[in-house]
Design an enzyme around this catalytic site. Sequence first.
Site, PDB file in Angstrom:
ATOM      1  N   HIS A 117       0.856  -1.182   0.000  1.00 14.10           N
ATOM      2  CA  HIS A 117       0.000   0.000   0.000  1.00 14.10           C
ATOM      3  C   HIS A 117       0.891   1.231   0.000  1.00 14.10           C
ATOM      4  CE1 HIS A 117       0.813  -0.835   4.288  1.00 14.10           C
ATOM      5  NE2 HIS A 117       0.874   0.487   4.380  1.00 14.10           N
ATOM      6  N   GLU A 129       5.682   8.799   5.132  1.00 17.15           N
ATOM      7  CA  GLU A 129       5.541   8.618   6.576  1.00 17.15           C
ATOM      8  C   GLU A 129       6.887   8.785   7.274  1.00 17.15           C
ATOM      9  OE1 GLU A 129       1.603   6.709   7.692  1.00 17.15           O
ATOM     10  OE2 GLU A 129       2.959   5.033   7.258  1.00 17.15           O
ATOM     11  N   HIS A 142       4.897   0.792   1.022  1.00 18.73           N
ATOM     12  CA  HIS A 142       5.154  -0.229   2.039  1.00 18.73           C
ATOM     13  C   HIS A 142       4.797  -1.604   1.466  1.00 18.73           C
ATOM     14  CE1 HIS A 142       4.491   2.924   5.468  1.00 18.73           C
ATOM     15  NE2 HIS A 142       5.682   3.029   4.880  1.00 18.73           N
ATOM     16  N   THR A 225       1.812   1.456  11.051  1.00 26.12           N
ATOM     17  CA  THR A 225       1.615   2.910  11.078  1.00 26.12           C
ATOM     18  C   THR A 225       0.136   3.303  11.020  1.00 26.12           C
ATOM     19  OG1 THR A 225       1.834   3.140   8.667  1.00 26.12           O
ATOM     20  CG2 THR A 225       3.858   3.292   9.994  1.00 26.12           C
TER      21      THR A 225
END
Length: 307
Positions: A117, A129, A142, A225
């Site tokens: 994603h 991020e 990721h 996350t």
Amino acid sequence: MQQHLIQCIFLASCLKLCTGSEWCYESQHNCGSPCNVPEKWGHANENCFGNAQSPINIVHRKTLPDERLTPFQFKYYQHSIEALIKNNGHSVQVNLNKDAYVNGGHLEMPYKALQFHLHWGRNGGPGSEHTVDGEQYPMELHIVHIKEKYSNLEDALKDSTGVAVLGFFYEESISPNRKYEPIIKAIRNITAPGTNTPLVDLSLEQLILPPENMTNYYRYLGSLTTPGCTEAVIWTVFEKPIYLSKEQLQEFSKLRFKDDKPMMANFRPVQPLNNRKVYRSGGAVVVASAILLVASIAMVTGLSQPD
């Protein structure tokens, strides 16, 4: 001036009082649609208030070289994905059903690829991020892996090192990245939350850089996350970015959250490092270079000595 001050006070009160039981990103929050923004994710899941959370800001000069962080071996990454790409309401996600896996890189065993994603900013603006020396990239990929012995993410998350995520930054380029055209075309069909479409003519190998350009990376222990923020992730964040054009990056901001707001800035802010260490690959190279330098100096010094 007074009216502006009143508006600011009202907005501050709104952010404090208008909270809900669901988690969301800061870009989604308003009093008409209350939800827990990242700083309040712990109310949705207490794990999010943990001491080993992700993402983090990586300060390069404070990272520690580790010669155990050898190059990865990517198995079956070249195979066509043949899966659905879905707008899951907070990102785009592809669940993988092939046998791709990764080993090496000081992982204790092979980890199989489960899904990937992305996280991005606003119309190609800052949105990664993780950050490096405070720099936030436009987007971050990721690729989520779990230990080969587990059949699902839930079981892997019960193991403190059950999950291994490979993180890749994106940088803006002048020309489009043709390898990403299958994804760009696909996401145009899934702007609405809950929709999906087949992803064709794409492999994991196309998504990332050639293996020979992936020897430089950072390593630390952290968490998911998004809630539940479980602290069971071995993080690998690669230094070298993937390049997409401004137009390609902007396509992701045309998607919509599950509340139908534009899907922008779907990233969690960086979290405190606390007592954790961040390592970087290339320790063996550094040591070898130092030995070679000392040997060279010794040789030159020896040659310059009088008989």
